[in-house]
Design an enzyme around this catalytic site. Structure first.
Site, mmCIF file in Angstrom:
data_model
loop_
_atom_site.group_PDB
_atom_site.id
_atom_site.type_symbol
_atom_site.label_atom_id
_atom_site.label_comp_id
_atom_site.label_asym_id
_atom_site.label_seq_id
_atom_site.Cartn_x
_atom_site.Cartn_y
_atom_site.Cartn_z
ATOM 1 N N LYS A 1 0.827 -1.221 0.000
ATOM 2 C CA LYS A 1 0.000 0.000 0.000
ATOM 3 C C LYS A 1 0.854 1.261 0.000
ATOM 4 O O LYS A 1 0.608 2.184 -0.753
ATOM 5 C CB LYS A 1 -0.876 0.094 1.264
ATOM 6 C CG LYS A 1 -1.991 -0.858 1.358
ATOM 7 C CD LYS A 1 -2.905 -0.523 2.535
ATOM 8 C CE LYS A 1 -2.287 -0.248 3.875
ATOM 9 N NZ LYS A 1 -1.657 -1.298 4.613
ATOM 10 N N ARG B 1 -9.105 1.885 9.738
ATOM 11 C CA ARG B 1 -8.696 0.505 10.001
ATOM 12 C C ARG B 1 -9.726 -0.222 10.856
ATOM 13 O O ARG B 1 -9.527 -1.399 11.157
ATOM 14 C CB ARG B 1 -7.377 0.531 10.759
ATOM 15 C CG ARG B 1 -6.167 0.093 9.927
ATOM 16 C CD ARG B 1 -5.011 0.155 10.864
ATOM 17 N NE ARG B 1 -3.824 -0.536 10.557
ATOM 18 C CZ ARG B 1 -2.760 0.012 9.975
ATOM 19 N NH1 ARG B 1 -2.812 1.213 9.485
ATOM 20 N NH2 ARG B 1 -1.648 -0.677 9.885
ATOM 21 N N ARG C 1 11.637 -5.901 4.671
ATOM 22 C CA ARG C 1 11.347 -4.502 4.364
ATOM 23 C C ARG C 1 12.287 -3.552 5.117
ATOM 24 O O ARG C 1 12.613 -3.780 6.273
ATOM 25 C CB ARG C 1 9.897 -4.218 4.786
ATOM 26 C CG ARG C 1 9.428 -2.849 4.473
ATOM 27 C CD ARG C 1 7.952 -2.853 4.312
ATOM 28 N NE ARG C 1 7.268 -2.716 5.605
ATOM 29 C CZ ARG C 1 5.953 -2.563 5.695
ATOM 30 N NH1 ARG C 1 5.198 -2.566 4.629
ATOM 31 N NH2 ARG C 1 5.394 -2.442 6.889
ATOM 32 N N ARG D 1 11.736 -1.357 10.750
ATOM 33 C CA ARG D 1 10.781 -0.916 11.777
ATOM 34 C C ARG D 1 10.657 -1.979 12.865
ATOM 35 O O ARG D 1 10.669 -3.167 12.568
ATOM 36 C CB ARG D 1 9.413 -0.705 11.128
ATOM 37 C CG ARG D 1 9.333 0.583 10.360
ATOM 38 C CD ARG D 1 8.135 0.648 9.458
ATOM 39 N NE ARG D 1 6.894 0.116 10.030
ATOM 40 C CZ ARG D 1 5.728 0.124 9.382
ATOM 41 N NH1 ARG D 1 5.640 0.619 8.166
ATOM 42 N NH2 ARG D 1 4.650 -0.363 9.953
ATOM 43 N N ARG E 1 -0.058 -8.288 13.737
ATOM 44 C CA ARG E 1 -0.646 -7.263 12.871
ATOM 45 C C ARG E 1 -1.587 -7.883 11.851
ATOM 46 O O ARG E 1 -2.627 -7.314 11.519
ATOM 47 C CB ARG E 1 0.466 -6.466 12.178
ATOM 48 C CG ARG E 1 1.234 -5.593 13.159
ATOM 49 C CD ARG E 1 2.497 -5.037 12.550
ATOM 50 N NE ARG E 1 2.240 -4.087 11.489
ATOM 51 C CZ ARG E 1 3.131 -3.752 10.559
ATOM 52 N NH1 ARG E 1 4.325 -4.309 10.552
ATOM 53 N NH2 ARG E 1 2.828 -2.874 9.653
HETATM 54 P P1 AMP Z 1 1.223 1.107 9.226
HETATM 55 O O1 AMP Z 1 2.456 1.802 8.848
HETATM 56 O O2 AMP Z 1 0.007 1.640 8.499
HETATM 57 O O3 AMP Z 1 1.320 -0.400 9.124
HETATM 58 O O4 AMP Z 1 0.955 1.437 10.773
HETATM 59 C C1 AMP Z 1 1.868 1.060 11.785
HETATM 60 C C2 AMP Z 1 1.171 1.002 13.132
HETATM 61 O O5 AMP Z 1 0.629 2.290 13.455
HETATM 62 C C3 AMP Z 1 -0.009 0.052 13.211
HETATM 63 O O6 AMP Z 1 0.381 -1.302 13.456
HETATM 64 C C4 AMP Z 1 -0.800 0.646 14.371
HETATM 65 O O7 AMP Z 1 -0.203 0.356 15.623
HETATM 66 C C5 AMP Z 1 -0.620 2.144 14.135
HETATM 67 N N1 AMP Z 1 -1.688 2.656 13.234
HETATM 68 C C6 AMP Z 1 -1.536 3.193 11.988
HETATM 69 N N2 AMP Z 1 -2.716 3.535 11.464
HETATM 70 C C7 AMP Z 1 -3.648 3.223 12.398
HETATM 71 C C8 AMP Z 1 -5.068 3.320 12.449
HETATM 72 N N3 AMP Z 1 -5.773 3.825 11.416
HETATM 73 N N4 AMP Z 1 -5.693 2.890 13.573
HETATM 74 C C9 AMP Z 1 -5.002 2.395 14.613
HETATM 75 N N5 AMP Z 1 -3.681 2.248 14.627
HETATM 76 C C10 AMP Z 1 -2.992 2.665 13.535
#
Ligand code: AMP
Length: 215
Positions: free
Chosen positions: A13, A88, A127, A160, A171
């Site tokens: 994404k 989400r 990654r 990360r 996740r």
């Molecule tokens: P991502 O980079 O989108 O995978 O986000 C990394 C982490 O940030 C996720 O595993 C959540 O802990 C937090 N996070 C990001 N976006 C959201 C969201 N819309 N709702 C809740 N937690 C989020």
């Protein structure tokens, strides 16, 4: 173009969002990037978010929604946006609907990028992310020109904390339990376009553009 990118972690994404922002000349709103910036700057929001992120859990809805509301008020979102990693959960999607109603906007399309779980684990564990500009690479499939350095800005690449294998599994569970129901939520509104997230970055990008009628 106002669109949402849905898909499990590691579906590409973020990579596709970077190509889409160049193509459509609209900003990407990535809640993950906003949280990572807050963590890096050690703000109160960042400290709160980190507790959840490190475990692979979702940050509570009210925290995320407040942050997105602030971001959506910035003038650059008037010409369109790509939401990456938000909403989400169903309550986040309902809040987004309200937010957009107030701004007299609506979502044009929701692109669901589909990738099997085993592939997700393989991809995420390799990654690497740029500390400076968040550009993403993969140690095998999308190598930077110079190992450990970002092609775009020369920043250091890092893994990360939440890209470690045990966290990835949590996740994925969170994705299936809480985020996948959004496909039905937006499906009922006739907005969902499914795209198979396998193939080269450019092939997937082409499929997304086709799904959006913009190829
Ligand atoms: P991502 O980079 O989108 O995978 O986000 C990394 C982490 O940030 C996720 O595993 C959540 O802990 C937090 N996070 C990001 N976006 C959201 C969201 N819309 N709702 C809740 N937690 C989020």
């Amino acid at each position: 173009m106002r669109m949402i990118l849905l898909g499990p972690p590691g579906s590409g994404k973020g990579t596709q969002a970077q190509k889409l922002i160049e193509h459509f000349k609209i900003p990407q709103v990535s809640t993950g990037d906003l949280f990572r910036a807050a963590v890096k700057n050690q703000t109160a929001l960042g400290k709160k978010a980190k507790e959840y992120m490190d475990k692979g859990a979702l940050v509570p809805d009210e925290v995320v929604i407040g942050m997105v509301e602030e971001r959506m008020k910035q003038p650059d979102t008037k010409k369109g946006f790509i939401l990456d990693g938000f909403p989400r959960t169903i309550p986040q999607a309902q809040s987004l609907d309200k937010m957009l109603d107030q701004l007299k906007m609506k979502v044009d399309a929701v692109v669901e990028v589909e990738v099997p779980d085993a592939e997700v684990v393989r991809r995420i564990s390799g990654r690497r992310t740029c500390q400076n500009c968040s550009a993403m690479y993969h140690v095998e499939f999308n190598k930077p020109k110079v190992a450990g350095k970002c092609d775009k800005c020369g920043g250091e690449l890092y893994q990360r904390d939440d890209d470690q294998e045990d966290v990835i599994k949590s996740r994925l569970k969170v994705y299936h339990d809480q985020t996948a129901p959004l496909v039905e939520y937006y499906g009922k509104k006739g907005l969902v376009k499914n795209v198979a997230g396998q193939g080269s970055i450019d092939e997937i990008f082409h499929k997304i553009k086709q799904a959006l009628g913009a190829a």
